[in-house]
Design a protein around this motif. Structure first.
Motif, PDB file in Angstrom:
ATOM      1  N   THR A 435       1.724   4.511 -42.283  1.00  0.00           N
ATOM      2  CA  THR A 435       1.374   5.451 -43.339  1.00  0.00           C
ATOM      3  C   THR A 435       0.306   6.422 -42.847  1.00  0.00           C
ATOM      4  N   GLU A 436       0.105   7.487 -43.631  1.00  0.00           N
ATOM      5  CA  GLU A 436      -0.917   8.469 -43.274  1.00  0.00           C
ATOM      6  C   GLU A 436      -2.298   7.830 -43.233  1.00  0.00           C
ATOM      7  N   HIS A 437      -2.540   6.921 -44.166  1.00  0.00           N
ATOM      8  CA  HIS A 437      -3.833   6.230 -44.195  1.00  0.00           C
ATOM      9  C   HIS A 437      -4.023   5.385 -42.935  1.00  0.00           C
ATOM     10  N   GLU A 438      -2.977   4.694 -42.491  1.00  0.00           N
ATOM     11  CA  GLU A 438      -3.083   3.863 -41.293  1.00  0.00           C
ATOM     12  C   GLU A 438      -3.278   4.714 -40.042  1.00  0.00           C
ATOM     13  N   LYS A 440      -4.813   7.599 -39.973  1.00  0.00           N
ATOM     14  CA  LYS A 440      -6.206   8.049 -39.999  1.00  0.00           C
ATOM     15  C   LYS A 440      -7.161   6.931 -39.582  1.00  0.00           C
ATOM     16  N   LYS A 441      -6.859   5.719 -40.040  1.00  0.00           N
ATOM     17  CA  LYS A 441      -7.690   4.573 -39.677  1.00  0.00           C
ATOM     18  C   LYS A 441      -7.694   4.342 -38.172  1.00  0.00           C
TER      19      LYS A 441
END
Length: 603
Positions: A435-438, A440-441
């Motif tokens: 995902t986009e969040h992953e 970024k992380k």
């Protein structure tokens, strides 16, 4: 089945030689022959010579309440029928040779038959004890032979103390040999490899024939008696090579073979024993490939956690010296992740603890740049970046495990983040469903200010990176370009890094000098880029002039060309070339979008 043939051979020795007054009074009526049964063999012998020497047979005859008993069965006689034949010959006064291969069995058989001085002077127990004390105890080779024979004579051999005496004799004689041959070993260190191999202790190979419990006792005794640690390590390596079949072959770590006979309880016990026998790091250093071999076998054989932690701690002590292939430890779990990430993570934790202890011992307050251990930390940082790139394509590698390896190392373990960026890019490519969040992380671990020019160019056009990451890369590119055009020597860029919170710790003079050198290299690259862009401007100027000449009547086309040329020139306007216009968020976003349409991947 042994028949009366033995009786005829033993009968040649006259019985009266063994008849004393005591035996004649007590067993005057003991006459005739007797059959001794041992396992599947039987012996037909004269009764009197046996009862005159063996207390056990005498008691068995007496307990039978029948002096004419003709058959006795001896159960669990040490050494079996072959050793009983030698003991019977001794009772009949026949000559035979006591050797290092039969003395242990004879001593145990004599104990079983109770052939003590109470029944006859110079009985078999006394004769075998004399041989053990005068011959075996003074010879390393004979002590090893006797100890090997004791493996089938337990527990009676332990009761009479044969293994303990052999172990002490082996350790003592090995130490004496090393003292005597010390000069030759010293010469070996100066000569060729062939001569050095010839000087290795011969007993290293012979010890490998012992079972693991005897081997442990011997090596422990050697350590106490002063045998050199390098000789002990050589013995451990040879024993592992012989007993842990295939320790140097990668296929032995195939998880599918975990439950096979090759990696069972016996090999687990062997690995744990060998690890416990390793000398301390201060006295010697075991080869790293040997330690990794033991670690892999410990994982596959399901050795104790204490055993595995000890190996990991020893490896971490010299982590900066290992190669990438050593770290690629296959996972013991079938149908899942390919490599054992948890083991590598623990090794890294042990390594950082060791770095901290070394800094404390040296009185160095900071653990960062300039500390005595920083050089080793940089080597480990490069090694881990290569390791991350190697394991990143594994589709079963979770994001948490991947980021745990990244996060365990401090920021100052990497002078440049190119290796880390490559590993993360490989992981993003192999895991397109993040995902986009992953994403970024994961990308937050990359410091854009520590990327080289080539890495920045790649990152700016990498579709797998989050948009925010690409914008950040472009921002620092613009910042570098601004410093280059303003004639900055690197101090402005370094202060910008400090103010942005990238480097929170105090910067030492060594850190400042290293940063300045790095910035100077980057400035040279910027100057090269500027020359290329100026060349493009010259071409654009020629295009504009051509437009003015060819299309002077078309004002719209001319103004468009002029506006486009001025726009490009505005990027390079110096401090005296008019007021600079700092692009806003909208214009930067537009540039980024245009750039992303031309992105490509070289990974």
């Amino acid at each position: 089945m042994v028949s009366a043939n033995l009786l005829s051979s033993l009968d040649r020795s006259p019985t009266p030689t063994f008849c004393n007054s005591f035996a004649n009074r007590i067993f005057a009526d003991v006459a005739g022959d007797i059959t001794i049964i041992i396992g599947g063999d039987s012996f037909l012998l004269h009764k009197f010579p046996l009862v005159s020497r063996s207390g056990k047979i005498r008691k068995m005859v007496a307990d039978a309440n029948d002096s004419n008993i003709s058959k006795l069965e001896l159960i669990d006689l040490p050494g079996g029928s072959g050793i009983f034949e030698l003991a019977a010959k001794y009772c009949y006064g026949m000559n035979f040779e006591i050797t290092s291969t039969n003395v242990a069995s004879l001593r145990c058989a004599a104990e079983y038959l109770e052939m003590t001085e109470d029944y006859r002077e110079e009985n078999l127990i006394a004769r075998t004890e004399t041989y053990l004390n005068e011959v075996v105890a003074n010879s390393l080779e004979k002590s090893l032979e006797v100890l090997s024979c004791c493996e089938t004579l337990l527990p009676l051999a332990e009761e009479v103390g044969i293994p303990s005496r052999c172990v002490d004799a082996i350790a003592s004689n090995a130490c004496k040999e090393q003292l005597v041959s010390g000069l030759s070993h010293f010469d070996c260190d100066k000569e060729s490899a062939e001569l050095k191999d010839a000087c290795l202790e011969w007993w290293i190979e012979d010890l490998s024939a012992l079972r693991i419990d005897f081997y442990r006792r011997v090596v422990s005794a050697m350590g106490r008696s002063g045998v050199r640690p390098d000789s002990i390590i050589g013995s451990l390596m040879h024993y592992a090579e012989v007993s842990l079949k295939g320790i140097g072959k990668p296929q032995i770590w195939n998880p599918a073979r975990k439950n096979s006979g090759m990696v069972g309880n016996d090999q687990s016990e062997i690995v744990e024993t060998l690890v416990n026998l390793l000398p301390t790091e201060k006295s010697s250093s075991a080869p790293l490939n040997f330690l990794f071999g033991l670690l892999r076998m410990a994982i596959m054989a399901d050795a104790t956690l204490a055993c595995r932690f000890e190996l990991e701690r020893r490896i971490a002590f010299r982590l900066e010296m290992i190669s990438l292939d050593d770290l690629l430890i296959p996972s013991a779990h079938t149908g899942g992740i390919l490599f054992d990430i948890d083991t590598v993570h623990r090794i890294l934790v042990h390594f950082l603890q060791r770095m901290e202890e070394e800094n404390e011992d040296s009185g160095f307050e900071s653990e960062g740049v300039g500390s005595p251990s920083h050089g080793s930390l940089l080597k480990v940082g490069r090694l881990i970046d290569a390791y991350l790139a190697e394991i990143a394509p594994d589709p079963y590698l979770s994001l948490d495990k991947f980021t745990a390896i990244i996060d365990v190392l401090p920021d100052y373990a990497r002078v440049i983040d190119d290796g880390l960026y490559r590993a993360i890019d490989v992981y993003l490519k192999a895991h397109p469903l993040l995902t986009e969040h992953e994403c970024k992380k994961l990308c937050k671990f990359i410091d854009c200010q520590k990327l080289s020019q080539e890495a920045c160019n790649h990152a700016a056009q990498n579709d797998r990176l989050p948009v925010k990451m690409a914008v950040r890369v472009l921002y620092f590119e613009q910042l570098r370009l601004k410093n280059a055009l303003s004639g900055s020597s690197g101090d402005g860029f370094l202060s910008q890094k400090l103010s942005s919170g990238v480097t929170s710790a105090a910067i030492s003079p060594r850190d400042t000098y290293a940063s300045l050198r790095r910035e100077n290299r980057e400035l040279k690259l910027e100057i090269s880029r500027m020359r290329v862009r100026l060349s493009d401007l010259e071409k654009e100027q020629v295009f504009m002039k051509q437009g003015m000449i060819d299309k002077s009547g078309n004002g719209k086309t001319f103004l468009t060309s002029l506006s486009r040329g001025i726009g490009r020139m505005g990027i390079f306007s110096g401090p005296t070339g008019g007021k600079q216009h700092k692009p806003g968020k909208k214009s930067r976003a537009t540039d980024g979008k245009t750039g992303r349409s031309r992105r490509y991947s070289v990974s």
